[in-house]
Design a protein around this motif. Structure first.
Motif, PDB file in Angstrom:
ATOM      1  N   GLN A 168      -1.039   8.719  -8.832  1.00 41.44           N
ATOM      2  CA  GLN A 168      -0.157   8.214  -8.080  1.00 41.44           C
ATOM      3  C   GLN A 168      -0.545   6.523  -8.067  1.00 41.44           C
ATOM      4  OE1 GLN A 168      -0.179  10.182  -4.415  1.00 41.44           O
ATOM      5  NE2 GLN A 168       0.766  11.970  -5.187  1.00 41.44           N
ATOM      6  N   GLY A 169      -1.506   6.042  -8.999  1.00 45.09           N
ATOM      7  CA  GLY A 169      -1.822   4.752  -8.995  1.00 45.09           C
ATOM      8  C   GLY A 169      -3.095   4.308  -8.149  1.00 45.09           C
ATOM      9  N   GLY A 170      -3.576   5.319  -7.155  1.00 43.44           N
ATOM     10  CA  GLY A 170      -4.868   5.167  -6.599  1.00 43.44           C
ATOM     11  C   GLY A 170      -6.147   5.066  -7.094  1.00 43.44           C
ATOM     12  N   LYS A 171      -7.317   4.862  -6.414  1.00 41.57           N
ATOM     13  CA  LYS A 171      -8.489   4.844  -6.918  1.00 41.57           C
ATOM     14  C   LYS A 171      -9.424   6.152  -6.199  1.00 41.57           C
ATOM     15  CE  LYS A 171      -8.479   1.206  -9.740  1.00 41.57           C
ATOM     16  NZ  LYS A 171      -8.873   1.220 -11.199  1.00 41.57           N
ATOM     17  N   TYR A 172     -10.155   6.981  -7.131  1.00 41.24           N
ATOM     18  CA  TYR A 172     -10.944   7.911  -6.312  1.00 41.24           C
ATOM     19  C   TYR A 172     -12.297   7.442  -6.372  1.00 41.24           C
ATOM     20  CZ  TYR A 172     -12.102  12.554  -4.554  1.00 41.24           C
ATOM     21  OH  TYR A 172     -12.647  13.425  -3.732  1.00 41.24           O
ATOM     22  N   ILE A 173     -12.832   7.361  -5.284  1.00 46.72           N
ATOM     23  CA  ILE A 173     -14.374   7.070  -5.182  1.00 46.72           C
ATOM     24  C   ILE A 173     -14.885   7.676  -3.788  1.00 46.72           C
ATOM     25  CG2 ILE A 173     -14.384   5.241  -6.751  1.00 46.72           C
ATOM     26  CD1 ILE A 173     -14.742   3.491  -4.192  1.00 46.72           C
ATOM     27  N   SER A 174     -16.202   8.119  -3.644  1.00 46.56           N
ATOM     28  CA  SER A 174     -16.853   8.578  -2.432  1.00 46.56           C
ATOM     29  C   SER A 174     -16.956   7.456  -1.727  1.00 46.56           C
ATOM     30  CB  SER A 174     -18.122   9.300  -3.051  1.00 46.56           C
ATOM     31  OG  SER A 174     -19.134   8.343  -3.419  1.00 46.56           O
ATOM     32  N   SER A 175     -17.016   7.651  -0.381  1.00 43.12           N
ATOM     33  CA  SER A 175     -17.498   6.732   0.615  1.00 43.12           C
ATOM     34  C   SER A 175     -18.657   6.202   0.307  1.00 43.12           C
ATOM     35  CB  SER A 175     -17.361   7.596   2.173  1.00 43.12           C
ATOM     36  OG  SER A 175     -18.493   8.366   2.012  1.00 43.12           O
ATOM     37  N   SER A 176     -19.880   6.756  -0.137  1.00 46.37           N
ATOM     38  CA  SER A 176     -21.127   6.014  -0.475  1.00 46.37           C
ATOM     39  C   SER A 176     -21.008   5.238  -1.637  1.00 46.37           C
ATOM     40  CB  SER A 176     -22.120   6.965  -0.922  1.00 46.37           C
ATOM     41  OG  SER A 176     -21.712   7.895  -1.930  1.00 46.37           O
ATOM     42  N   LEU A 177     -20.091   5.503  -2.781  1.00 48.69           N
ATOM     43  CA  LEU A 177     -19.726   4.568  -3.750  1.00 48.69           C
ATOM     44  C   LEU A 177     -18.909   3.150  -3.517  1.00 48.69           C
ATOM     45  CD1 LEU A 177     -19.953   3.915  -6.702  1.00 48.69           C
ATOM     46  CD2 LEU A 177     -17.841   5.332  -7.294  1.00 48.69           C
ATOM     47  N   ALA A 178     -18.039   3.499  -2.536  1.00 48.76           N
ATOM     48  CA  ALA A 178     -17.278   2.369  -1.894  1.00 48.76           C
ATOM     49  C   ALA A 178     -18.185   1.422  -1.293  1.00 48.76           C
ATOM     50  CB  ALA A 178     -16.403   2.875  -0.954  1.00 48.76           C
ATOM     51  N   GLU A 179     -19.189   1.934  -0.656  1.00 51.12           N
ATOM     52  CA  GLU A 179     -20.044   1.126   0.172  1.00 51.12           C
ATOM     53  C   GLU A 179     -20.991   0.281  -0.949  1.00 51.12           C
ATOM     54  OE1 GLU A 179     -23.811   1.120   3.364  1.00 51.12           O
ATOM     55  OE2 GLU A 179     -22.361   2.882   3.129  1.00 51.12           O
TER      56      GLU A 179
ATOM     57  N   PRO B  44     -13.966  22.292  -5.855  1.00 50.70           N
ATOM     58  CA  PRO B  44     -12.748  22.336  -6.703  1.00 50.70           C
ATOM     59  C   PRO B  44     -11.750  21.496  -6.078  1.00 50.70           C
ATOM     60  CG  PRO B  44     -13.862  24.456  -6.708  1.00 50.70           C
ATOM     61  CD  PRO B  44     -14.477  23.486  -5.782  1.00 50.70           C
ATOM     62  N   GLU B  45     -11.404  21.631  -4.835  1.00 52.27           N
ATOM     63  CA  GLU B  45     -10.230  20.845  -4.230  1.00 52.27           C
ATOM     64  C   GLU B  45     -10.491  19.448  -4.495  1.00 52.27           C
ATOM     65  OE1 GLU B  45     -13.042  22.166  -0.901  1.00 52.27           O
ATOM     66  OE2 GLU B  45     -12.343  22.951  -2.681  1.00 52.27           O
ATOM     67  N   LYS B  46     -11.566  18.937  -4.631  1.00 53.06           N
ATOM     68  CA  LYS B  46     -11.492  17.489  -4.567  1.00 53.06           C
ATOM     69  C   LYS B  46     -11.107  16.901  -6.074  1.00 53.06           C
ATOM     70  CE  LYS B  46     -15.430  16.169  -1.351  1.00 53.06           C
ATOM     71  NZ  LYS B  46     -16.724  15.472  -1.493  1.00 53.06           N
ATOM     72  N   LEU B  47     -11.304  17.783  -7.064  1.00 52.54           N
ATOM     73  CA  LEU B  47     -10.688  17.641  -8.144  1.00 52.54           C
ATOM     74  C   LEU B  47      -9.427  17.722  -8.330  1.00 52.54           C
ATOM     75  CD1 LEU B  47     -11.041  17.390 -11.564  1.00 52.54           C
ATOM     76  CD2 LEU B  47     -11.030  19.812 -11.454  1.00 52.54           C
ATOM     77  N   VAL B  48      -8.648  18.388  -7.601  1.00 48.87           N
ATOM     78  CA  VAL B  48      -7.118  18.434  -7.519  1.00 48.87           C
ATOM     79  C   VAL B  48      -6.630  17.025  -6.885  1.00 48.87           C
ATOM     80  CG1 VAL B  48      -5.270  19.493  -6.589  1.00 48.87           C
ATOM     81  CG2 VAL B  48      -7.017  20.972  -7.647  1.00 48.87           C
ATOM     82  N   ASP B  49      -7.379  16.931  -5.628  1.00 48.61           N
ATOM     83  CA  ASP B  49      -7.079  15.703  -4.985  1.00 48.61           C
ATOM     84  C   ASP B  49      -7.192  14.311  -5.661  1.00 48.61           C
ATOM     85  OD1 ASP B  49      -6.564  17.186  -2.714  1.00 48.61           O
ATOM     86  OD2 ASP B  49      -8.516  16.816  -1.888  1.00 48.61           O
ATOM     87  N   ALA B  50      -8.247  14.315  -6.623  1.00 52.77           N
ATOM     88  CA  ALA B  50      -8.724  13.312  -7.364  1.00 52.77           C
ATOM     89  C   ALA B  50      -7.564  12.829  -8.429  1.00 52.77           C
ATOM     90  CB  ALA B  50     -10.074  13.208  -8.002  1.00 52.77           C
ATOM     91  N   ILE B  51      -7.063  13.989  -8.948  1.00 50.28           N
ATOM     92  CA  ILE B  51      -6.138  13.799 -10.047  1.00 50.28           C
ATOM     93  C   ILE B  51      -4.579  13.309  -9.462  1.00 50.28           C
ATOM     94  CG2 ILE B  51      -4.774  15.151 -11.575  1.00 50.28           C
ATOM     95  CD1 ILE B  51      -7.202  16.569 -12.529  1.00 50.28           C
ATOM     96  N   ARG B  52      -4.401  13.909  -8.287  1.00 48.09           N
ATOM     97  CA  ARG B  52      -3.208  13.596  -7.530  1.00 48.09           C
ATOM     98  C   ARG B  52      -3.323  11.954  -7.244  1.00 48.09           C
ATOM     99  NH1 ARG B  52      -2.910  18.789  -3.840  1.00 48.09           N
ATOM    100  NH2 ARG B  52      -1.567  20.103  -5.373  1.00 48.09           N
ATOM    101  N   LYS B  53      -4.427  11.505  -6.754  1.00 50.35           N
ATOM    102  CA  LYS B  53      -4.510  10.258  -6.318  1.00 50.35           C
ATOM    103  C   LYS B  53      -4.498   9.356  -7.454  1.00 50.35           C
ATOM    104  CE  LYS B  53      -7.049   7.538  -3.038  1.00 50.35           C
ATOM    105  NZ  LYS B  53      -8.132   7.514  -1.935  1.00 50.35           N
ATOM    106  N   VAL B  54      -5.304   9.386  -8.562  1.00 52.86           N
ATOM    107  CA  VAL B  54      -5.082   8.672  -9.488  1.00 52.86           C
ATOM    108  C   VAL B  54      -3.805   8.523 -10.371  1.00 52.86           C
ATOM    109  CG1 VAL B  54      -7.627   8.680  -9.976  1.00 52.86           C
ATOM    110  CG2 VAL B  54      -6.130  10.150 -11.419  1.00 52.86           C
TER     111      VAL B  54
END
Length: 206
Positions: A116-127, A104-114
Motif C-alpha cells: 500500500q506504499g508504506g514502510k515496514y520496520i520495527s520500533s527499535s529500527l525506527a529509533e 507469521p502474522e507480521k509477515l502478512v502485515d508487512a506485505i500488506r503495508k509495503v
C-alpha cells in the motif's frame, strides 16, 4: 513473488500467505539471477526477497530491481538481525525489513503495508534510523563502508579467502584486494584478524 534459495522456506512462506485472502504468490525464484529473469514475465506487485542467496546477493538484486522498477515495493526477509543489514537495505530502496524469526502474522502485515506504499520496520529500527539521521557521530566504523565494501568485510570475517570472495561476487582477485585495502584504511585496521574480531564483536557475522 518470493525469492529465497531454500525450497522449505519458500514452501513455509507460501503456507503462511495462503491464509491471507488478499495475497497470492504468483512466482518463486531460488537465486537473484532467477528473480531478475522472471520479473518481466510475472510482473509482481510486491517482492519478498531473502538478503543472502547464491551468486548475486540480495543487496545487489535489490538495487537492480529499483533501477528497473523504482516503484515496486521490495520487502527484505532475512535470518540476520536488523543491525547487520536493515539500515543499509532501506537506504538502497527496500520498503521494509523483516527477520525470519518474526511471527507469521507480521509477515502478512508487512506485505500488506509495503504493497500500500508504506514502510515496514520495527520500533527499535525506527529509533536507530532517527539516530542515524541525527548525526554521523553515532555511526559505527562499518557504517561508513560502501555496500560492496561491507559485503566483502562480512565475507572476510566468515573466513573466506580473497579468491573465494572474487569467485562468489564474480569479480577479479585484484578488485577484491582493492576493496580489502579500502576497508582496512577506512576502519583503521591492519589485518583480517582485526576485521574478523570487529565483525564478531558488532554482530555482523554469526
Amino acid at each position: 513473488m518470493i525469492a529465497d534459495d531454500h525450497p522449505i522456506v519458500r514452501e513455509g512462506l507460501k503456507q503462511i500467505l495462503a491464509s491471507a485472502h488478499d495475497i497470492q504468490v504468483i512466482a518463486e525464484a531460488d537465486t537473484g539471477y532467477d528473480l531478475l529473469d522472471k520479473l518481466p514475465k510475472f510482473q509482481p506487485d510486491t517482492i519478498l526477497l531473502d538478503i543472502k542467496m547464491p551468486g548475486i546477493g540480495g543487496l545487489d538484486v535489490l538495487k537492480q530491481i529499483k533501477s528497473l522498477k523504482p516503484e515496486l515495493p521490495v520487502l527484505i526477509l532475512s535470518m540476520h538481525p536488523e543491525e547487520q543489514y536493515a539500515i543499509r537495505v532501506l537506504k538502497a530502496g527496500a520498503a521494509g525489513y523483516l527477520t525470519k524469526n518474526s511471527a507469521p502474522e507480521k509477515l502478512v502485515d508487512a506485505i500488506r503495508k509495503v504493497n500500500q506504499g508504506g514502510k515496514y520496520i520495527s520500533s527499535s529500527l525506527a529509533e536507530r534510523l532517527a539516530f542515524d539521521l541525527d548525526s554521523d557521530s553515532h555511526k559505527s566504523s562499518h557504517e561508513f563502508l560502501s555496500d560492496r565494501e561491507y559485503q566483502v568485510l562480512c565475507m572476510i570475517a566468515q573466513g573466506k579467502t580473497v579468491s573465494e570472495i572474487a569467485d562468489t561476487l564474480k569479480l577479479s582477485v585484484k578488485t577484491i584486494s582493492t576493496y580489502r585495502a579500502r576497508i582496512l584504511e577506512k576502519m583503521k585496521m591492519k589485518n583480517n584478524a582485526e576485521l574478523t574480531y570487529y565483525a564478531i564483536q558488532n554482530g555482523l557475522v554469526e
